[in-house]
Design a protein around this motif. Structure first.
Motif, PDB file in Angstrom:
ATOM      1  N   SER A 220      -2.901 -60.954  74.986  1.00 42.96           N
ATOM      2  CA  SER A 220      -2.542 -60.261  73.853  1.00 42.96           C
ATOM      3  C   SER A 220      -1.096 -61.685  73.455  1.00 42.96           C
ATOM      4  CB  SER A 220      -2.005 -59.029  73.628  1.00 42.96           C
ATOM      5  OG  SER A 220      -1.212 -58.180  74.580  1.00 42.96           O
ATOM      6  N   ASP A 221      -0.467 -61.529  74.408  1.00 46.46           N
ATOM      7  CA  ASP A 221       0.850 -62.224  74.260  1.00 46.46           C
ATOM      8  C   ASP A 221       0.627 -64.153  74.393  1.00 46.46           C
ATOM      9  OD1 ASP A 221       0.442 -62.350  77.146  1.00 46.46           O
ATOM     10  OD2 ASP A 221       2.244 -61.755  77.480  1.00 46.46           O
ATOM     11  N   GLU A 222      -0.331 -64.252  74.226  1.00 44.87           N
ATOM     12  CA  GLU A 222      -0.144 -65.791  73.820  1.00 44.87           C
ATOM     13  C   GLU A 222      -0.990 -66.385  71.947  1.00 44.87           C
ATOM     14  OE1 GLU A 222      -0.796 -68.003  75.920  1.00 44.87           O
ATOM     15  OE2 GLU A 222      -1.707 -67.381  77.578  1.00 44.87           O
ATOM     16  N   PHE A 223       0.385 -66.955  72.676  1.00 46.39           N
ATOM     17  CA  PHE A 223       0.218 -68.279  71.406  1.00 46.39           C
ATOM     18  C   PHE A 223      -1.238 -68.651  70.430  1.00 46.39           C
ATOM     19  CE2 PHE A 223       5.107 -69.755  71.822  1.00 46.39           C
ATOM     20  CZ  PHE A 223       5.352 -68.613  71.273  1.00 46.39           C
TER      21      PHE A 223
ATOM     22  N   CYS B 167       2.892 -57.189  70.743  1.00 42.87           N
ATOM     23  CA  CYS B 167       2.559 -57.491  72.028  1.00 42.87           C
ATOM     24  C   CYS B 167       3.217 -59.127  72.783  1.00 42.87           C
ATOM     25  CB  CYS B 167       1.337 -58.117  71.890  1.00 42.87           C
ATOM     26  SG  CYS B 167       0.348 -57.113  71.304  1.00 42.87           S
ATOM     27  N   MET B 168       4.330 -59.774  72.367  1.00 43.83           N
ATOM     28  CA  MET B 168       5.376 -60.845  71.931  1.00 43.83           C
ATOM     29  C   MET B 168       6.098 -60.807  72.649  1.00 43.83           C
ATOM     30  SD  MET B 168       2.134 -63.033  71.233  1.00 43.83           S
ATOM     31  CE  MET B 168       3.133 -64.510  70.923  1.00 43.83           C
ATOM     32  N   THR B 169       7.014 -59.726  72.585  1.00 45.39           N
ATOM     33  CA  THR B 169       8.461 -59.356  72.407  1.00 45.39           C
ATOM     34  C   THR B 169       9.231 -59.761  73.743  1.00 45.39           C
ATOM     35  OG1 THR B 169       7.996 -57.186  73.390  1.00 45.39           O
ATOM     36  CG2 THR B 169       8.467 -58.575  70.540  1.00 45.39           C
ATOM     37  N   LYS B 170       8.276 -59.273  75.518  1.00 49.30           N
ATOM     38  CA  LYS B 170       8.561 -59.620  76.339  1.00 49.30           C
ATOM     39  C   LYS B 170       8.356 -60.658  77.340  1.00 49.30           C
ATOM     40  CE  LYS B 170       7.337 -54.994  77.361  1.00 49.30           C
ATOM     41  NZ  LYS B 170       6.862 -53.567  78.881  1.00 49.30           N
TER      42      LYS B 170
ATOM     43  N   THR C 179       1.890 -68.134  66.983  1.00 52.88           N
ATOM     44  CA  THR C 179       1.444 -65.815  66.460  1.00 52.88           C
ATOM     45  C   THR C 179       0.319 -65.655  68.053  1.00 52.88           C
ATOM     46  OG1 THR C 179       0.467 -65.652  64.781  1.00 52.88           O
ATOM     47  CG2 THR C 179       2.480 -65.402  64.648  1.00 52.88           C
ATOM     48  N   ASN C 180       0.390 -64.781  68.187  1.00 49.87           N
ATOM     49  CA  ASN C 180      -0.623 -64.343  68.242  1.00 49.87           C
ATOM     50  C   ASN C 180      -1.628 -64.086  67.400  1.00 49.87           C
ATOM     51  OD1 ASN C 180       0.341 -61.848  67.910  1.00 49.87           O
ATOM     52  ND2 ASN C 180      -0.285 -61.052  70.223  1.00 49.87           N
ATOM     53  N   SER C 181      -2.776 -63.174  67.227  1.00 45.44           N
ATOM     54  CA  SER C 181      -3.348 -62.658  66.179  1.00 45.44           C
ATOM     55  C   SER C 181      -5.041 -62.465  66.800  1.00 45.44           C
ATOM     56  CB  SER C 181      -4.326 -64.842  65.303  1.00 45.44           C
ATOM     57  OG  SER C 181      -4.380 -64.092  64.990  1.00 45.44           O
ATOM     58  N   PHE C 182      -5.137 -60.782  65.918  1.00 46.07           N
ATOM     59  CA  PHE C 182      -5.983 -60.069  66.832  1.00 46.07           C
ATOM     60  C   PHE C 182      -7.011 -59.841  65.322  1.00 46.07           C
ATOM     61  CE2 PHE C 182      -3.357 -61.125  70.288  1.00 46.07           C
ATOM     62  CZ  PHE C 182      -4.947 -61.458  71.634  1.00 46.07           C
TER      63      PHE C 182
END
Length: 243
Positions: free
Chosen positions: A142-145, A214-217, A168-171
């Protein structure tokens, strides 16, 4: 004092839990807010008292919104729905919107904002939008571009990131179709899917189609979204105290 940020929840499949991913909680806290979850209460139709407790509200991701809220029958590709959650979030949104409280929507949240403002959705972009590229990868962290997003200049979103193009990620398999009233699209994926909306009014009302929590860390640039939201909530809190 930190602003209190309400986070919407969803019912587990067995309906035993009203819960949400801790990624929302961690991101809000890292941005300087005090996150609290707002439960789905049985037989409750007016969540005004909950809105009275918080300084900003985040609408989280999850189920598809029932299409009859925007006047459509379901397509075959529609996924899980929960009208219990729909009604709960529409009530929260209406109360928060009337108070001009800062509102931030993520994935389902941007869709909820758009429908609440009398817009509509593509129920399934893969079957309804020719030429659509990938937006819901499988077996991907979930933290992958995943794909690029083009951001319009002279928008709040551009002010936050300071860039016209980010990854960004995308789901997701649904997206904004007809824009709701007092909303503008501020970002698009390169196949034309709306990736962000914000209000045309002087207020913090912002939705993004990806999952920045999901990306902030791993990618701290996405914490900028939460910091902007928390800062708007601080200003709202100060105005309420001064009234």
């Amino acid at each position: 004092m930190k602003p209190i940020i309400g986070v919407t929840t969803f019912l587990s499949e067995a309906s035993k839990y009203s819960t949400v991913s801790r990624n929302y909680i961690d991101s809000i806290y890292a941005a300087g807010g005090l996150p609290v979850t707002i439960p789905i209460v049985s037989n409750e139709s007016n969540y005004e008292d909950y809105i009275g407790m918080v300084d900003g509200i985040l609408f989280s991701g999850g189920n598809d919104i029932a299409p009859y809220y925007y006047g459509e029958n379901p397509v075959r590709e529609l996924h899980s729905m929960s009208t219990i959650r729909d009604e709960y979030e529409f009530s929260l949104f209406q109360n928060a919107y009337e108070k001009k409280m800062p509102i931030f929507g993520i994935c389902r949240g941007i869709q909820l904002i758009n429908v609440a403002m009398e817009g509509s959705l593509y129920q399934d972009i893969y079957s309804q939008c020719p030429g659509t590229l990938g937006h819901s990868p499988e077996h991907t962290a979930s933290d992958e571009f995943y794909h690029a997003v083009q951001i319009k200049k002279d928008t709040r979103l551009y002010d936050i990131f300071g860039e016209e193009r980010i990854f960004t990620n995308s789901f997701h398999h649904q997206s904004v179709k007809q824009l709701g009233r007092n909303l503008i699209a501020t970002a698009y994926s390169e196949d034309g899917i709306v990736e962000a909306v914000e209000s045309t009014e002087e207020r913090f009302l912002l939705g993004v189609q990806w999952h920045p929590e999901c990306m902030t860390k791993r990618h701290p640039m996405f914490l900028k979204l939460f910091r902007a939201f928390v800062e708007a909530s601080i200003q709202y809190k100060q105005r309420e105290v001064s009234v």
